[in-house]
Design a protein around this motif. Structure first.
Motif, PDB file in Angstrom:
ATOM      1  N   GLU A 162      20.414  51.180  64.362  1.00 47.22           N
ATOM      2  CA  GLU A 162      21.106  51.600  62.994  1.00 47.22           C
ATOM      3  C   GLU A 162      22.055  50.429  62.906  1.00 47.22           C
ATOM      4  O   GLU A 162      22.415  50.236  61.772  1.00 47.22           O
ATOM      5  CB  GLU A 162      21.796  52.829  63.494  1.00 47.22           C
ATOM      6  CG  GLU A 162      21.038  54.023  63.642  1.00 47.22           C
ATOM      7  CD  GLU A 162      20.692  54.148  65.139  1.00 47.22           C
ATOM      8  OE1 GLU A 162      21.683  54.392  66.095  1.00 47.22           O
ATOM      9  OE2 GLU A 162      19.330  54.280  65.447  1.00 47.22           O
ATOM     10  N   TYR A 163      22.577  49.835  63.833  1.00 46.77           N
ATOM     11  CA  TYR A 163      23.753  48.581  63.781  1.00 46.77           C
ATOM     12  C   TYR A 163      22.990  47.569  62.906  1.00 46.77           C
ATOM     13  O   TYR A 163      23.505  46.970  61.798  1.00 46.77           O
ATOM     14  CB  TYR A 163      23.962  48.107  65.069  1.00 46.77           C
ATOM     15  CG  TYR A 163      25.106  49.019  65.574  1.00 46.77           C
ATOM     16  CD1 TYR A 163      26.422  49.342  64.984  1.00 46.77           C
ATOM     17  CD2 TYR A 163      24.891  49.712  66.790  1.00 46.77           C
ATOM     18  CE1 TYR A 163      27.170  50.255  65.603  1.00 46.77           C
ATOM     19  CE2 TYR A 163      25.527  50.428  67.595  1.00 46.77           C
ATOM     20  CZ  TYR A 163      26.737  50.679  66.751  1.00 46.77           C
ATOM     21  OH  TYR A 163      27.646  51.891  67.507  1.00 46.77           O
ATOM     22  N   ALA A 177      21.884  39.035  61.073  1.00 46.93           N
ATOM     23  CA  ALA A 177      22.237  40.272  62.070  1.00 46.93           C
ATOM     24  C   ALA A 177      21.792  40.154  63.252  1.00 46.93           C
ATOM     25  O   ALA A 177      22.496  40.505  64.363  1.00 46.93           O
ATOM     26  CB  ALA A 177      21.386  41.531  61.317  1.00 46.93           C
ATOM     27  N   THR A 180      24.495  37.753  64.902  1.00 47.02           N
ATOM     28  CA  THR A 180      26.029  38.432  64.903  1.00 47.02           C
ATOM     29  C   THR A 180      26.026  40.013  65.580  1.00 47.02           C
ATOM     30  O   THR A 180      26.966  40.233  65.726  1.00 47.02           O
ATOM     31  CB  THR A 180      26.545  38.418  63.625  1.00 47.02           C
ATOM     32  OG1 THR A 180      25.586  39.027  62.621  1.00 47.02           O
ATOM     33  CG2 THR A 180      26.721  36.987  63.015  1.00 47.02           C
ATOM     34  N   VAL A 181      24.927  40.549  65.555  1.00 48.10           N
ATOM     35  CA  VAL A 181      24.778  41.984  66.034  1.00 48.10           C
ATOM     36  C   VAL A 181      24.210  42.314  66.991  1.00 48.10           C
ATOM     37  O   VAL A 181      24.524  42.837  68.225  1.00 48.10           O
ATOM     38  CB  VAL A 181      24.773  42.937  64.772  1.00 48.10           C
ATOM     39  CG1 VAL A 181      24.553  44.426  65.189  1.00 48.10           C
ATOM     40  CG2 VAL A 181      25.765  42.731  63.605  1.00 48.10           C
ATOM     41  N   PRO A 184      24.697  40.040  70.507  1.00 46.21           N
ATOM     42  CA  PRO A 184      26.088  40.479  71.165  1.00 46.21           C
ATOM     43  C   PRO A 184      26.008  41.961  71.676  1.00 46.21           C
ATOM     44  O   PRO A 184      26.315  42.007  72.904  1.00 46.21           O
ATOM     45  CB  PRO A 184      27.185  40.505  69.933  1.00 46.21           C
ATOM     46  CG  PRO A 184      26.864  39.650  69.048  1.00 46.21           C
ATOM     47  CD  PRO A 184      25.123  39.629  68.903  1.00 46.21           C
ATOM     48  N   LEU A 185      25.287  42.804  71.298  1.00 45.79           N
ATOM     49  CA  LEU A 185      25.020  44.265  71.567  1.00 45.79           C
ATOM     50  C   LEU A 185      24.131  44.342  72.916  1.00 45.79           C
ATOM     51  O   LEU A 185      24.543  45.113  73.829  1.00 45.79           O
ATOM     52  CB  LEU A 185      24.601  45.190  70.456  1.00 45.79           C
ATOM     53  CG  LEU A 185      25.736  45.371  69.502  1.00 45.79           C
ATOM     54  CD1 LEU A 185      25.064  46.290  68.453  1.00 45.79           C
ATOM     55  CD2 LEU A 185      26.911  45.933  70.135  1.00 45.79           C
TER      56      LEU A 185
ATOM     57  N   LEU B  78      29.055  53.560  62.431  1.00 44.53           N
ATOM     58  CA  LEU B  78      28.433  52.478  62.673  1.00 44.53           C
ATOM     59  C   LEU B  78      29.042  51.340  62.591  1.00 44.53           C
ATOM     60  O   LEU B  78      28.468  50.157  62.136  1.00 44.53           O
ATOM     61  CB  LEU B  78      27.076  52.269  61.972  1.00 44.53           C
ATOM     62  CG  LEU B  78      26.025  53.487  62.263  1.00 44.53           C
ATOM     63  CD1 LEU B  78      24.725  53.277  61.270  1.00 44.53           C
ATOM     64  CD2 LEU B  78      25.502  53.478  63.628  1.00 44.53           C
ATOM     65  N   PHE B  80      30.427  47.926  64.004  1.00 41.32           N
ATOM     66  CA  PHE B  80      30.077  47.020  65.221  1.00 41.32           C
ATOM     67  C   PHE B  80      31.106  47.080  66.327  1.00 41.32           C
ATOM     68  O   PHE B  80      32.228  46.757  66.135  1.00 41.32           O
ATOM     69  CB  PHE B  80      29.752  45.599  64.707  1.00 41.32           C
ATOM     70  CG  PHE B  80      28.979  45.572  63.362  1.00 41.32           C
ATOM     71  CD1 PHE B  80      27.800  46.195  63.327  1.00 41.32           C
ATOM     72  CD2 PHE B  80      29.490  44.986  62.420  1.00 41.32           C
ATOM     73  CE1 PHE B  80      26.792  46.086  62.321  1.00 41.32           C
ATOM     74  CE2 PHE B  80      28.522  45.063  61.226  1.00 41.32           C
ATOM     75  CZ  PHE B  80      27.236  45.615  60.985  1.00 41.32           C
ATOM     76  N   PRO B  81      30.523  47.705  67.490  1.00 44.19           N
ATOM     77  CA  PRO B  81      31.509  47.861  68.546  1.00 44.19           C
ATOM     78  C   PRO B  81      32.070  46.789  69.021  1.00 44.19           C
ATOM     79  O   PRO B  81      33.243  46.836  69.818  1.00 44.19           O
ATOM     80  CB  PRO B  81      30.651  48.843  69.592  1.00 44.19           C
ATOM     81  CG  PRO B  81      29.114  48.498  69.186  1.00 44.19           C
ATOM     82  CD  PRO B  81      29.324  48.240  67.807  1.00 44.19           C
ATOM     83  N   HIS B  82      31.441  45.597  68.869  1.00 48.17           N
ATOM     84  CA  HIS B  82      31.910  44.265  69.532  1.00 48.17           C
ATOM     85  C   HIS B  82      32.868  43.605  68.647  1.00 48.17           C
ATOM     86  O   HIS B  82      33.516  42.507  69.082  1.00 48.17           O
ATOM     87  CB  HIS B  82      30.863  43.489  70.180  1.00 48.17           C
ATOM     88  CG  HIS B  82      29.977  42.943  68.719  1.00 48.17           C
ATOM     89  ND1 HIS B  82      29.172  43.884  68.144  1.00 48.17           N
ATOM     90  CD2 HIS B  82      29.877  41.824  68.276  1.00 48.17           C
ATOM     91  CE1 HIS B  82      28.383  43.205  67.196  1.00 48.17           C
ATOM     92  NE2 HIS B  82      28.753  41.916  67.242  1.00 48.17           N
ATOM     93  N   TYR B  91      32.597  41.453  57.753  1.00 52.28           N
ATOM     94  CA  TYR B  91      31.160  41.097  58.030  1.00 52.28           C
ATOM     95  C   TYR B  91      30.563  40.738  56.850  1.00 52.28           C
ATOM     96  O   TYR B  91      29.694  39.973  56.545  1.00 52.28           O
ATOM     97  CB  TYR B  91      30.801  42.106  59.011  1.00 52.28           C
ATOM     98  CG  TYR B  91      29.303  41.962  59.335  1.00 52.28           C
ATOM     99  CD1 TYR B  91      29.266  41.385  60.807  1.00 52.28           C
ATOM    100  CD2 TYR B  91      28.297  42.183  58.734  1.00 52.28           C
ATOM    101  CE1 TYR B  91      28.024  40.842  61.276  1.00 52.28           C
ATOM    102  CE2 TYR B  91      26.984  41.716  59.099  1.00 52.28           C
ATOM    103  CZ  TYR B  91      27.004  41.118  60.336  1.00 52.28           C
ATOM    104  OH  TYR B  91      25.529  40.775  60.937  1.00 52.28           O
TER     105      TYR B  91
END
Lengths: 263, 324
Positions: A162-163, A177, A180-181, A184-185, B78, B80-82, B91
């Motif tokens: 979902e991120y 994405a 950057t997402v 990292p996750l 949602l 972004f946790p980081h 963003y």
């Protein structure tokens, strides 16, 4: 040792104890019989230092290549729905269960001097992969890449999709994405995959000696040197083994959160 | 032609068509499973659907998600946790190529507007639910979308937090100027925030109108319950009346049989200064009736009491259910 369901039966306890003994005894023996007094001298020897350096070098380069190729491959398997995805995943896993020596023969068939790709490559450039340090790295990548793909794919699956959707609604391209997402996750999984690949490469023996041979300085890694020394110079074999054992334990410590989690 | 013209179908979930003008804030309400979330996710491009979403002269469904110029606020945020709050809000602008310094300036501006400017350096894990939702709204608005989609943004928040956020959200959405779709299960959201209310029922549009219209003349039991109104269905005719207009007696009152019903008191709860009764009508749906505590004591209105409820014809609004 006892709980409300009764004592654990001896017919289960005894095999369990035997199994433990079988796993622990050889390692204890290795540590006990190692030439501790000669350790410094052994470690200073030319052949040993050369093999150690080559092992670390090839394992590190192989890990970097595994990450560079494995991360996109894992992303493809985890995030993109395409026909043949299951087949691709199966193909990627095969080297995981393949005997390493078979991997070596397969590599010779492809990249050997008379191999499917190796022969035209040699005729065109005069260069061939077997019996070179690059060949060692190729063998390492072949056996380690599946570990990286499986480990990262798992991390990508558990890192919430979902991120990515949220990033898309904010205007991110898939590549943006990813950088950057997604990465990292999934970083803990990526690191674990890298560590696994490094450990697997460091210990790789069968495919390496089959495909790249055993030339000191260019293709002789620690495992192949251990194999050669065990009869001629057992002390050196044990010293090298101790070093590899220590590195293995270090890997276990790094990965403890992923592997040593008790329910 | 309307600024926004939607006609979407998500198989087995929702099939809805409606239009909206710039500046509209549309509350999407309906029972669980009515297709509210599916509708906004389809518009955002997060679930597959057919149809069209015309915004001015573009069909959003033909565009990739990132080119739809939508802002989405998710129920679970949602974030972004980081990334810290500031980088979460920055963003969107960054993804659209805005320079770093400018994106961060814009993020600070939006965090200030949502009154969480002092939390800019915190990561989502260090924010409360209400704070995180404010950051999420700032993040969606920072991309300057044409269409803002909010999927139950108040759900899961403390009542007090939700109340203050609701009042602010009404102001932000009014200032926003684009078109907002707010999925909610709270009638209060529909009344305080929305300019239009879209009632979904079993995946279809049951009613679409102004908040006044929908709350005064509800056509679904769900909305009637949400706004606390008695709605009786008589063929195509619907008759709505307020619980405070209902009279409770122990004996049959005079008047038209159409406006009086025998029943049993099923529930008694405080409602403001009055008591609200739920009366099981013997041959019809439950009715709500508000009585004064004095009257309740005098008539002995406790659970299980047999009563007659009635309403004056002048207090009944009659209207026709829209054909579907």
């Amino acid at each position: 040792m006892s709980d409300t369901l009764g004592r654990p039966p001896a017919r289960l306890l005894i095999p369990a104890a035997l199994g433990t003994l079988l796993l622990v005894l050889p390692l204890v023996a290795l540590v006990l019989t190692a030439p501790w007094s000669l350790l410094g001298e052994q470690l200073a020897s030319e052949a040993l230092r050369e093999a150690m350096w080559l092992s670390v070098l090839t394992a590190t380069v192989a890990t970097a290549i595994c990450l560079a190729l494995g991360l996109p491959l894992a992303w493809l398997l985890a995030r993109v729905d395409f026909p043949g995805r299951r087949i691709l995943r199966t193909l990627v896993i095969v080297p995981l269960v393949l005997p390493p020596v078979v991997a070596g023969v397969a590599l010779v068939s492809a990249f050997g001097r008379t191999g499917v790709i190796g022969e035209p490559l040699r005729e065109a450039t005069g260069w061939s992969l077997p019996y070179t340090t690059a060949g060692v790295i190729a063998a390492h990548v072949f056996v380690s890449l599946p570990f990286v793909v499986i480990s990262i794919e798992g991390a990508l699956r558990s890192a919430h999709k979902e991120y990515d959707a949220a990033a898309a609604t904010l205007g991110a391209t898939r590549w943006h994405a990813f950088r950057t997402v997604t990465v990292p996750l999934a970083l803990p999984g990526i690191m674990a995959g890298g560590v696994l690949a490094w450990a697997r490469s460091l210990g790789e023996f069968g495919a390496t000696i089959t495909f790249a041979g055993n030339y000191p300085g260019t293709t002789q890694t620690m495992p192949t040197l251990i194999y050669l020394s065990i009869n001629s110079d057992p002390e050196a074999a044990k010293t090298l083994s101790l070093v590899l054992l220590a590195l293995s334990l270090a890997v276990l410590v790094v990965l403890r959160d992923r592997w040593l989690v008790t329910p | 032609m309307s600024a926004l013209s939607i006609s979407v179908e998500v198989p087995d979930r929702v099939s809805a068509a409606f239009t909206a003008e710039r500046g509209d804030v549309i509350a999407v309400i309906g029972p669980n499973g009515a297709g509210k979330s599916s509708l906004v996710k389809a518009i955002a491009g997060l679930v597959a659907c057919s149809g069209s979403v015309r915004l001015d002269d573009r069909d959003l469904l033909r565009l990739p998600v990132r080119d739809r110029s939508i802002g989405m606020v998710f129920q679970d945020q949602l974030l972004f946790p980081h990334l810290d709050a500031r980088h979460n809000v920055a963003y969107g602008p960054r993804a659209r190529g805005v320079r770093r310094a400018e994106a961060l300036r814009s993020a600070d501006h939006w965090l200030q507007r949502l009154r969480v400017g002092d939390l800019a350096a915190r990561r989502p894990g260090e924010l409360s639910g209400g704070q995180a939702q404010r950051v999420a709204i700032a993040r969606a608005l920072a991309t300057d979308p044409d269409l803002l989609l909010l999927d139950e943004p108040m759900t899961g928040l403390d009542v007090g937090v939700a109340t203050s956020l609701r009042i602010e959200l009404a102001r932000h959405l009014a200032e926003f100027g684009g078109i907002s779709l707010l999925v909610t299960h709270d009638a209060l959201d529909a009344l305080t925030v929305a300019t239009r209310v879209l009632v979904l029922d079993e995946g279809r549009v049951a009613q679409y109108g102004t908040p006044d219209d929908v709350t005064q003349r509800p056509v679904t039991d769900h909305v009637a319950r949400l706004v606390g109104l008695n709605v009786l269905r008589d063929g195509d005719e619907l008759r709505a009346f307020d619980p405070s207009a209902v009279t409770v007696d122990l004996v049959a009152p005079s008047g038209s049989a159409r406006n009086r019903w025998p029943g049993t008191v099923a529930v008694v709860t405080p409602h403001g200064a009055a008591l609200r009764l739920v009366v099981h009508v013997h041959d019809g749906p439950d009715l709500l009736a508000d009585v004064t505590p004095a009257a309740a004591t005098e008539l002995g209105l406790s659970v299980g009491r047999d009563v007659w409820v009635s309403v004056k014809q002048t207090s009944v609004r009659s209207y026709t259910a829209p054909a579907n």
